[in-house]
Design a protein around this motif. Sequence first.
Motif, PDB file in Angstrom:
ATOM      1  N   ARG A 232     -74.620  49.055 -27.931  1.00 13.85           N
ATOM      2  CA  ARG A 232     -73.400  49.911 -28.531  1.00 13.85           C
ATOM      3  C   ARG A 232     -73.587  51.373 -28.023  1.00 13.85           C
ATOM      4  NH1 ARG A 232     -74.256  46.664 -33.167  1.00 13.85           N
ATOM      5  NH2 ARG A 232     -75.547  48.363 -34.292  1.00 13.85           N
ATOM      6  N   ARG A 233     -74.746  51.594 -27.747  1.00 12.50           N
ATOM      7  CA  ARG A 233     -74.983  53.094 -27.254  1.00 12.50           C
ATOM      8  C   ARG A 233     -75.313  53.120 -25.523  1.00 12.50           C
ATOM      9  NH1 ARG A 233     -75.874  52.091 -32.053  1.00 12.50           N
ATOM     10  NH2 ARG A 233     -75.442  53.585 -33.803  1.00 12.50           N
ATOM     11  N   GLY A 234     -74.993  52.097 -24.993  1.00 12.90           N
ATOM     12  CA  GLY A 234     -75.016  52.097 -23.556  1.00 12.90           C
ATOM     13  C   GLY A 234     -76.479  52.033 -22.989  1.00 12.90           C
ATOM     14  N   LEU A 235     -77.465  51.413 -23.743  1.00 14.32           N
ATOM     15  CA  LEU A 235     -78.812  51.205 -23.375  1.00 14.32           C
ATOM     16  C   LEU A 235     -78.863  49.716 -22.834  1.00 14.32           C
ATOM     17  CD1 LEU A 235     -80.467  53.164 -26.220  1.00 14.32           C
ATOM     18  CD2 LEU A 235     -79.967  54.087 -23.970  1.00 14.32           C
ATOM     19  N   ARG A 236     -79.590  49.821 -21.615  1.00 10.34           N
ATOM     20  CA  ARG A 236     -79.983  48.588 -21.194  1.00 10.34           C
ATOM     21  C   ARG A 236     -81.246  47.729 -22.032  1.00 10.34           C
ATOM     22  NH1 ARG A 236     -78.125  45.834 -17.234  1.00 10.34           N
ATOM     23  NH2 ARG A 236     -77.138  47.639 -16.172  1.00 10.34           N
ATOM     24  N   SER A 237     -81.169  46.583 -22.592  1.00 12.33           N
ATOM     25  CA  SER A 237     -82.473  45.959 -23.206  1.00 12.33           C
ATOM     26  C   SER A 237     -83.282  45.377 -22.142  1.00 12.33           C
ATOM     27  CB  SER A 237     -81.875  45.041 -24.287  1.00 12.33           C
ATOM     28  OG  SER A 237     -81.309  45.506 -25.205  1.00 12.33           O
ATOM     29  N   VAL A 238     -84.723  45.695 -22.624  1.00  7.32           N
ATOM     30  CA  VAL A 238     -85.927  45.428 -21.589  1.00  7.32           C
ATOM     31  C   VAL A 238     -86.743  44.632 -22.546  1.00  7.32           C
ATOM     32  CG1 VAL A 238     -87.617  46.047 -20.230  1.00  7.32           C
ATOM     33  CG2 VAL A 238     -85.379  46.884 -19.722  1.00  7.32           C
ATOM     34  N   MET A 239     -87.359  43.695 -22.274  1.00 11.16           N
ATOM     35  CA  MET A 239     -88.500  43.142 -22.931  1.00 11.16           C
ATOM     36  C   MET A 239     -89.636  42.603 -22.142  1.00 11.16           C
ATOM     37  SD  MET A 239     -88.384  40.200 -26.026  1.00 11.16           S
ATOM     38  CE  MET A 239     -89.970  39.514 -26.791  1.00 11.16           C
ATOM     39  N   THR A 240     -90.897  43.086 -22.481  1.00  6.70           N
ATOM     40  CA  THR A 240     -92.180  42.482 -21.287  1.00  6.70           C
ATOM     41  C   THR A 240     -93.025  41.633 -22.165  1.00  6.70           C
ATOM     42  OG1 THR A 240     -93.286  44.627 -21.615  1.00  6.70           O
ATOM     43  CG2 THR A 240     -91.526  44.605 -19.807  1.00  6.70           C
ATOM     44  N   CYS A 241     -93.798  41.011 -21.499  1.00  3.60           N
ATOM     45  CA  CYS A 241     -94.738  40.295 -22.313  1.00  3.60           C
ATOM     46  C   CYS A 241     -95.851  39.663 -21.205  1.00  3.60           C
ATOM     47  CB  CYS A 241     -94.217  39.175 -23.194  1.00  3.60           C
ATOM     48  SG  CYS A 241     -93.446  37.754 -22.318  1.00  3.60           S
ATOM     49  N   HIS A 242     -97.112  39.249 -21.559  1.00  2.00           N
ATOM     50  CA  HIS A 242     -98.264  38.612 -20.875  1.00  2.00           C
ATOM     51  C   HIS A 242     -97.418  37.265 -20.555  1.00  2.00           C
ATOM     52  CE1 HIS A 242    -101.238  41.357 -21.067  1.00  2.00           C
ATOM     53  NE2 HIS A 242    -100.927  41.760 -22.367  1.00  2.00           N
ATOM     54  N   VAL A 243     -97.682  36.871 -19.080  1.00  2.00           N
ATOM     55  CA  VAL A 243     -97.324  35.615 -18.591  1.00  2.00           C
ATOM     56  C   VAL A 243     -97.639  34.394 -19.418  1.00  2.00           C
ATOM     57  CG1 VAL A 243     -97.135  36.459 -16.315  1.00  2.00           C
ATOM     58  CG2 VAL A 243     -99.336  35.401 -16.940  1.00  2.00           C
ATOM     59  N   HIS A 244     -98.490  34.409 -20.107  1.00  2.00           N
ATOM     60  CA  HIS A 244     -98.925  32.914 -21.067  1.00  2.00           C
ATOM     61  C   HIS A 244     -98.227  33.523 -22.528  1.00  2.00           C
ATOM     62  CE1 HIS A 244    -102.202  36.159 -21.788  1.00  2.00           C
ATOM     63  NE2 HIS A 244    -102.161  35.655 -23.125  1.00  2.00           N
ATOM     64  N   LYS A 245     -97.469  34.444 -22.926  1.00  2.00           N
ATOM     65  CA  LYS A 245     -97.299  34.663 -24.323  1.00  2.00           C
ATOM     66  C   LYS A 245     -95.849  33.738 -24.221  1.00  2.00           C
ATOM     67  CE  LYS A 245     -99.896  37.480 -26.370  1.00  2.00           C
ATOM     68  NZ  LYS A 245    -100.675  37.088 -27.558  1.00  2.00           N
ATOM     69  N   THR A 246     -95.906  32.447 -24.690  1.00  2.00           N
ATOM     70  CA  THR A 246     -94.767  31.444 -24.766  1.00  2.00           C
ATOM     71  C   THR A 246     -93.924  31.923 -25.630  1.00  2.00           C
ATOM     72  OG1 THR A 246     -96.330  29.680 -23.775  1.00  2.00           O
ATOM     73  CG2 THR A 246     -93.976  28.918 -24.887  1.00  2.00           C
ATOM     74  N   PRO A 247     -94.099  32.255 -26.882  1.00  2.00           N
ATOM     75  CA  PRO A 247     -93.256  32.480 -28.010  1.00  2.00           C
ATOM     76  C   PRO A 247     -92.511  33.818 -27.552  1.00  2.00           C
ATOM     77  CG  PRO A 247     -95.477  31.903 -28.994  1.00  2.00           C
ATOM     78  CD  PRO A 247     -95.630  32.016 -27.490  1.00  2.00           C
ATOM     79  N   SER A 248     -93.157  34.783 -26.877  1.00  2.00           N
ATOM     80  CA  SER A 248     -92.317  35.909 -26.585  1.00  2.00           C
ATOM     81  C   SER A 248     -91.407  35.641 -25.572  1.00  2.00           C
ATOM     82  CB  SER A 248     -93.587  37.057 -26.052  1.00  2.00           C
ATOM     83  OG  SER A 248     -94.132  37.606 -27.011  1.00  2.00           O
ATOM     84  N   ILE A 249     -91.803  34.689 -24.665  1.00  2.00           N
ATOM     85  CA  ILE A 249     -90.796  34.392 -23.333  1.00  2.00           C
ATOM     86  C   ILE A 249     -89.775  33.658 -24.226  1.00  2.00           C
ATOM     87  CG2 ILE A 249     -90.682  32.499 -21.421  1.00  2.00           C
ATOM     88  CD1 ILE A 249     -93.672  33.449 -20.578  1.00  2.00           C
ATOM     89  N   ALA A 250     -89.980  32.639 -25.048  1.00  2.00           N
ATOM     90  CA  ALA A 250     -88.666  32.031 -25.602  1.00  2.00           C
ATOM     91  C   ALA A 250     -87.859  32.918 -26.467  1.00  2.00           C
ATOM     92  CB  ALA A 250     -89.329  30.937 -26.803  1.00  2.00           C
ATOM     93  N   LEU A 251     -88.091  33.852 -27.026  1.00  2.00           N
ATOM     94  CA  LEU A 251     -87.810  34.841 -27.849  1.00  2.00           C
ATOM     95  C   LEU A 251     -86.755  35.815 -26.835  1.00  2.00           C
ATOM     96  CD1 LEU A 251     -89.991  36.641 -30.725  1.00  2.00           C
ATOM     97  CD2 LEU A 251     -87.802  35.731 -30.800  1.00  2.00           C
ATOM     98  N   ALA A 252     -87.247  36.088 -25.639  1.00  2.00           N
ATOM     99  CA  ALA A 252     -86.456  36.968 -24.765  1.00  2.00           C
ATOM    100  C   ALA A 252     -85.493  36.209 -24.272  1.00  2.00           C
ATOM    101  CB  ALA A 252     -87.370  37.438 -23.503  1.00  2.00           C
ATOM    102  N   ARG A 253     -85.529  34.902 -24.013  1.00  2.00           N
ATOM    103  CA  ARG A 253     -84.420  34.075 -23.507  1.00  2.00           C
ATOM    104  C   ARG A 253     -83.368  33.746 -24.421  1.00  2.00           C
ATOM    105  NH1 ARG A 253     -88.681  30.029 -19.995  1.00  2.00           N
ATOM    106  NH2 ARG A 253     -88.947  31.152 -18.321  1.00  2.00           N
ATOM    107  N   LYS A 254     -83.598  33.460 -25.676  1.00  2.00           N
ATOM    108  CA  LYS A 254     -83.085  33.329 -26.763  1.00  2.00           C
ATOM    109  C   LYS A 254     -82.049  34.664 -27.126  1.00  2.00           C
ATOM    110  CE  LYS A 254     -83.071  31.497 -31.621  1.00  2.00           C
ATOM    111  NZ  LYS A 254     -83.893  31.001 -32.732  1.00  2.00           N
ATOM    112  N   LEU A 255     -82.596  35.713 -26.820  1.00  2.86           N
ATOM    113  CA  LEU A 255     -81.717  36.855 -26.846  1.00  2.86           C
ATOM    114  C   LEU A 255     -80.720  36.935 -25.852  1.00  2.86           C
ATOM    115  CD1 LEU A 255     -84.381  39.705 -27.751  1.00  2.86           C
ATOM    116  CD2 LEU A 255     -82.627  38.930 -29.235  1.00  2.86           C
ATOM    117  N   GLY A 256     -80.754  36.314 -24.689  1.00  2.00           N
ATOM    118  CA  GLY A 256     -79.943  36.225 -23.853  1.00  2.00           C
ATOM    119  C   GLY A 256     -80.269  37.060 -22.447  1.00  2.00           C
TER     120      GLY A 256
END
Length: 270
Positions: A232-256
């Motif tokens: 809403r404020r014109g900021l691009r969302s970014v998320m990073t995680c270690h390559v083996h962090k399966t739950p974080s990867i799933a969360l990022a994809r679920k967010l779109g």
Amino acid sequence: MSAAPPAPGTDRDQLVEVAAADLPRLVPLFDPDHPNLAFAHAVIDGAIPGRAWAHFRNGAPVSCLIATTAPFCLAAGTMTPGFFMEAATLLAGHGEVQLVHPPGPGIGEWAEQAGFTTERRLHFTHTPFTHTPLDFSAPSPLAPDGYTLVRIDAETFSGLDSPMARSIFGTGARYADHAAGFALVKDGRVAADAHGVIGGGLIELGIHTHPDHRRKGLAFVVLAAVSRWGSRRGLRSVMTCHVHKTPSIALARKLGLTEEFSYPIAKATC
């Protein structure tokens, strides 16, 4: 005390600390796709605490090291074996270090020679050529029964269980002034919280869930709230995680968010 940058026509063969007023000179060293770019801009802008050092040639910075008060540290510009040796010395006493550095032939070996181990992380964002921040929106999940979604202020910050948020921002006042954060609260205690480090037109997402409240979908609710706030404020969302962090990867994809690339880091306990 931070040293003044060398005058034009002079060189420095070692990393010298950059004064706060001169930090904007480091911005051109960071490519637009540099991982954790929001952290670099947040230190340069004074939004999160940190220190910076640079190599100078003819009075201009050619490489730099930025250390946040969290494990995340950032390198940019021309890398050399000596750069990593100096970085290891300057970061002594920092504790856990995850040094993000440019890719390139031999750079991983230089980091290992300086005592680091090499790993990789993943970078997620919403696809830049199909969405602008204003027309991208994360899902809007409801808080589970018994939990209340609140915006994190200085008082809420004092009750956070997240060691990462504390190490990045330091104080509740700084968090309230410079971060976007939401928490799910149950029985007066923070069960899960998400924050955004803001800089360079980006909001980089982070998450922590109390062990007693995991596997209930709470992380998705608070992360989505931060991402929507940023969009809403014109900021691009970014998320990073270690390559083996399966739950974080799933969360990022679920967010779109979409995986854009993987990138190297050099890890050490300094």
